[in-house]
Each structure stands twice: as C-alpha cells, then as structure tokens.
Design a protein around this motif. Structure first.
Motif, PDB file in Angstrom:
ATOM      1  N   PRO A  10       0.732  -1.018   0.006  1.00 47.64           N
ATOM      2  CA  PRO A  10       0.565  -0.166   0.140  1.00 47.64           C
ATOM      3  C   PRO A  10       0.466   1.135   0.159  1.00 47.64           C
ATOM      4  N   THR A  11       0.275   2.185  -0.945  1.00 46.15           N
ATOM      5  CA  THR A  11       1.416   2.878  -0.939  1.00 46.15           C
ATOM      6  C   THR A  11       0.653   4.249  -0.215  1.00 46.15           C
ATOM      7  N   ILE A  12       0.123   5.273   0.738  1.00 48.57           N
ATOM      8  CA  ILE A  12       0.021   6.638   1.155  1.00 48.57           C
ATOM      9  C   ILE A  12      -0.045   7.401   0.218  1.00 48.57           C
ATOM     10  N   VAL A  13      -1.077   7.915  -0.137  1.00 46.96           N
ATOM     11  CA  VAL A  13      -2.084   9.264  -0.355  1.00 46.96           C
ATOM     12  C   VAL A  13      -2.194  10.684  -0.146  1.00 46.96           C
ATOM     13  N   SER A  14      -2.629  10.027   0.669  1.00 46.70           N
ATOM     14  CA  SER A  14      -3.206  10.971   1.368  1.00 46.70           C
ATOM     15  C   SER A  14      -3.379  11.211   3.732  1.00 46.70           C
ATOM     16  N   PRO A  15      -2.787  11.754   4.014  1.00 46.94           N
ATOM     17  CA  PRO A  15      -1.826  12.918   3.458  1.00 46.94           C
ATOM     18  C   PRO A  15      -0.381  13.102   3.054  1.00 46.94           C
TER      19      PRO A  15
END
Length: 545
Positions: A540-545
C-alpha cells in the motif's frame, strides 16, 4: 386610396360566419350523438376517438368446433401450434360487439367459464367441455351500451365496469352459474358500486381484496381504490391522482428483487406516456415511487410482470401506426422500483397493433388486434429476447395496424385452454399445442476466484408447457485446473442446484464456459464466465496526507 364602408357586405360576412360556426357545432353534435349511440359520450379521449374510426359491425359467422391447426390453417384461420376447440359468434352469445374477456374456475368442481364483455352486457359461457361450450346467459349493462367494458374476478364474484355514463361497478355472484336451468337466461347483478360514473378499466389484486378503477371520472382518472373483501359491499378505500390518467395497471403483493418493497402492495401503471409505479400499501396515503418515460412513446397502454416480478412487459397502442414498425413489446427491468430501466424491445412478425398481454410461466400471451393471439417465449426476457412460439389469427383478411379483431386474451386456466375475444367475431376457445420443455437460467453467471479457491452460482430450471422430468447438469469448457460440482444433480424440474467452481492451479485470466443441461432428449446451454486472479497485491502507498 380611400375605402368605402359597405355595411351590407359586412353584415353578409358576419351572417356567413355564423352559419359556418353553427354547421361546425352541428357536425360535432352529430359526432357526439354517434358516440352516445355506442354508449360512449363526448368525453372520449383522442385515443378513444381514434379507436372508433375503425369501428366495424359484427361479422356474420357460423359456430365452429374441433378444428385442428393443419398446414398453417384451422379452417380459414391462419395458425401455428394452436388448435381451434370452439368458436361462438357474437350473435350466439348475446349480440353487439365484443370487448374484454376474463375467466373463472369453480373451486368446487374445477369447471372453467369464459366471461366475455360486449357492448350491451356480459356473456357467461361454460367451457368445461371446450369443444362444446354452453352459453348460459347475459348480464345486461347497468345503464347504456358502450364500446368499453372490463371484467375481473375475486373470491367467486365478477366485477364489471364500463365507459357508459352512470354504470359504476356491477358485482355478480359466479356460483350462480353452477345451476342454470334452460340456458340462456338474463341475469341480474347482485350488488352495485356507484363510487364513480364511468371507468375505462378495472384492476384487481386477488391477494389483497382491493380493486382499482382506472380512467374513471374520479381521481383525475388515476387509481380509484375500492375494498372488495366483502364483495357484496364494496367501499371506497382511497385515491391516487398525482400522475393523472391511468389507462391500465397491474397491482400485486410484490415479491421481486427490490428488498425495500418486498411484501408491499405495488401498482405498475400504464399512464399514456410513462410507466408509473405506486406503493399503495397504505391506500389512504399512496406513494409514487417512479415515473419512467421512454423514447418514441405514443400511448402506454398495458403491461404485465414476469412471475418473479423482475421484468415488466409493456405495449404501446399507437406506436405501430405512428412509426410503421411491427408489433413492439418493450421490456423494463423493474428490479429497482424507484429506477426502472428499459432493457430493450421485441418486434413481432406483423404490423398489427398490440392491445392486451398477460404472462403465465415462460410465455406471454398477446391479443394483437388484427393478427389475433400471439404466444411468445420469454425465456430471454432479461435481454428483451422474445420469440414467437405459436399464434392464431382471428382476422384473416389483414394484419394491418387497425383497431379490429382480438381485444383480449385469458390464458390462466389450469387446463391450458386459452380464450380470446373478437371485437367483430365472438368467443374463440383455443388449445395451444406447445411442446413441453424446460428453461435453464444462471442469474449470476460471473464467477471470480483469487488464486486457488472457489465460487458458486445458482442454476435454475423451470418448466414450459407442463414439462416434468429430471435434468442433469454439467460445466463444459472450464480450463485445466478448474472443476465444477452441483449440490443437486440431476434436478427435478422445477428446481435449482448450487454450482461450485473450484480452482487449483488454473492459469489467471478470463475463462468463458458453458453450463449444460439435458434430460437425454432435450438440452439447453447457458453462458458463464470464470475470472481467475493471481499474484500478490502491491504494497500500500500513502496517498493522503
């Protein structure tokens, strides 16, 4: 140039204008008088006036019995897979022109009866011996004659309405037909409801004991609701007028796929230019759920639900004349009562106008005016894929789009007998010779498996034309590493089986396959698809914040 005032010319011109206006008024009075002679007053809609333009007197015909359909004809009547069991001309069942028809089966002895409307009354015919029908008698109209009369049955009573002024609703005890000495006789009504003057049609929900007058002089022509649970004492129960005039409807205790309304009383209305769905569970406070127009509508006339309440078949009475296409049946997906969707349409084999249609099992039985009775297989209704299986043409001289021939059809007798009312002809007692068969359906035919695992789908088998038998199921075309099993196999029709597809080492991708069903003689296939996904999802990749 100066113009001279000439009072005599002005006076003459005014006089001529007055004469023309009087002549026009006189012609309109004559037209209304002609309508009234048929029992139809000057309140007629443009649609009804258009209908009367094709008015023809009753045909001079002879009774017939036991005429099989051979080489495309039963006597002079074109046919396919439908035998003529009997024909009774209008002159033999009370006279006048014909209109609506309904049926009654006596719960005491199983005898079947035809209830046929005519301009001057209602004819009652014992068809328990379909090749030797007996005209038992006539219930005269409550007031005047009318081109339009409609009949429905609840709890062994017939309820009859008409466009004739002051007619209201007649109630007739059908058990009186069990013993009629020296028929035919003239019957009297057992009760009368005067909550409206005239009605175009009557809708009846046998499961709730409520009747709905439509096209009446009340409720803006919308649903005028009547409690008929005590048939001899009908009482006003409510009104739905928000969408104006309703031409016809079907009201049911809903058991379709929309869970929000399961078990509620729902009316599916044909409202001239829309399909309008109304929740009438609370008759004093009905709720409109949706109002759905469609392209190229000319007169949304009548419709009927499939047995599972998933689809609604609609006929438009004026589109054949307006656009020149063949008889067109539209199919709506009503799995969401608040958002029906037009799936598509089926065009028939003739240019005739469609009138009334009723679904029973896997078939829709249509009364299509000049092309007569048409029986269509609706197995492919989900895609509006209908196919004509049988027909009986009661108007042999023409299939043109005019308002003559078959008015209505009643296909709900357990015996398989079908009755049709002819406007200029009379009562046709018919015997469809449909071949027994079964339907195969896989409603959820997209299966998905992630890596090694399994997914399931229900397989349904339903009978056609009285089929009974055991059907064996199999899956054909699955990839290597995938297999199918069925929790019930063979299946006794009607019945269902749960198909489970298990994947162990099959390659990823889309894999179309076929569900195959056979009883050793008959066989059917249904398409399905298996999606196999493999691999590990990315981090998983953090998109926000």
């Amino acid at each position: 140039m100066k113009l001279a005032f000439q009072p005599r010319k002005v006076l003459f011109g005014l006089l001529m204008m007055a004469v023309l206006l009087l002549a026009l008024a006189w012609s309109r009075t004559l037209s209304a008088a002609e309508n009234k002679a048929k029992g139809d007053g000057p309140w007629l809609t443009p649609y009804q006036q258009r209908f009367l333009q094709d008015y023809q007197s009753p045909q001079d015909l002879e009774p017939l019995a036991a005429v099989p359909c051979v080489n495309g004809f039963a006597g002079t009547y074109p046919c396919n897979n439908v035998d003529l069991l009997a024909f009774m001309p209008l002159a033999n069942i009370g006279g006048g022109n014909g209109n609506d028809i309904w049926g009654w089966t006596d719960p005491q002895d199983g005898k079947e009866y035809a209830l046929m409307g005519r301009t001057s009354g209602t004819a009652f015919v014992d068809i328990s011996d379909p090749e030797n029908p007996i005209y038992l008698g006539n219930l005269p109209t409550h007031t005047g004659s009318s081109t339009w009369r409609d009949i429905k049955v609840y709890n062994n009573y017939a309820f009859i309405v008409s466009e004739a002024s002051g007619h209201g609703m007649q109630v007739f005890d059908l058990t009186r037909l069990r013993n009629v000495p020296n028929p035919p006789v003239t019957f009297t009504e057992d009760a009368h409801y005067g909550g409206w003057s005239n009605a175009h049609n009557l809708v009846l929900n046998e499961d709730s004991g409520y009747a709905y007058g439509v096209g009446t002089n009340t409720c803006s022509g919308g649903l005028s609701m009547v409690n008929i649970q005590n048939p001899l004492n009908p009482t006003n129960a409510g009104c739905f007028s928000s969408d104006g005039y309703t031409h016809d409807a079907q009201c049911v205790i809903y058991h379709g796929p929309d869970a929000n309304y399961f078990g509620k009383e729902i009316c599916f209305n044909s409202n001239e230019d829309t399909v309008t769905i109304v929740d009438v569970t609370n008759h004093l406070a009905p709720v409109q759920l949706s109002r759905t127009p469609y392209a190229n509508s000319r007169y949304t006339h009548q419709g009927w639900l499939t047995d599972d309440h998933h689809y609604l078949l609609i006929d438009d009475e004026l589109d054949e004349q307006s656009f020149g296409h063949n008889t067109r049946t539209r199919v709506f997906d009503v799995s969401s009562l608040t958002a029906p969707v037009l799936v598509g349409y089926h065009d028939g084999t003739t240019p005739a106008i469609d009138h009334n249609q009723y679904v029973w099992g896997s078939y829709v039985y249509q009364a299509n005016y000049r092309s007569g009775l048409r029986i269509l297989d609706i197995t492919g209704v989900a895609n509006a894929d209908l196919s004509e299986e049988a027909f009986f043409d009661i108007y042999p001289s023409s299939d043109s789009p005019s308002f003559n021939g078959a008015w209505s059809v009643y296909p709900f007798f357990d015996s398989g007998v079908v009755i049709v009312s002819g406007i200029e002809q009379g009562l046709f007692v018919l015997g469809p010779a449909l071949a027994p068969d079964f339907n195969l359906e896989v409603p959820e035919n997209e299966l998905s498996v992630c890596n090694n695992g399994s997914d399931s789908a229900l397989v349904n088998l339903t009978p056609k034309a009285g089929y009974t038998g055991n059907v064996t199921l199999s899956a054909v075309g699955l990839p290597n590493g995938a297999s199918a099993s069925f929790d019930v196999n063979p299946v006794v029709v009607p019945g269902s089986s749960n198909m489970t597809v298990t994947v162990n080492g099959a390659s990823a991708g889309e894999h179309p396959f076929t569900v195959h069903a056979t009883d050793g003689n008959l066989m059917h296939d249904a398409d399905a698809n298996l999606s196999i996904l493999s691999g590990v999802p990315g981090a998983p990749t953090i998109v926000s914040p």
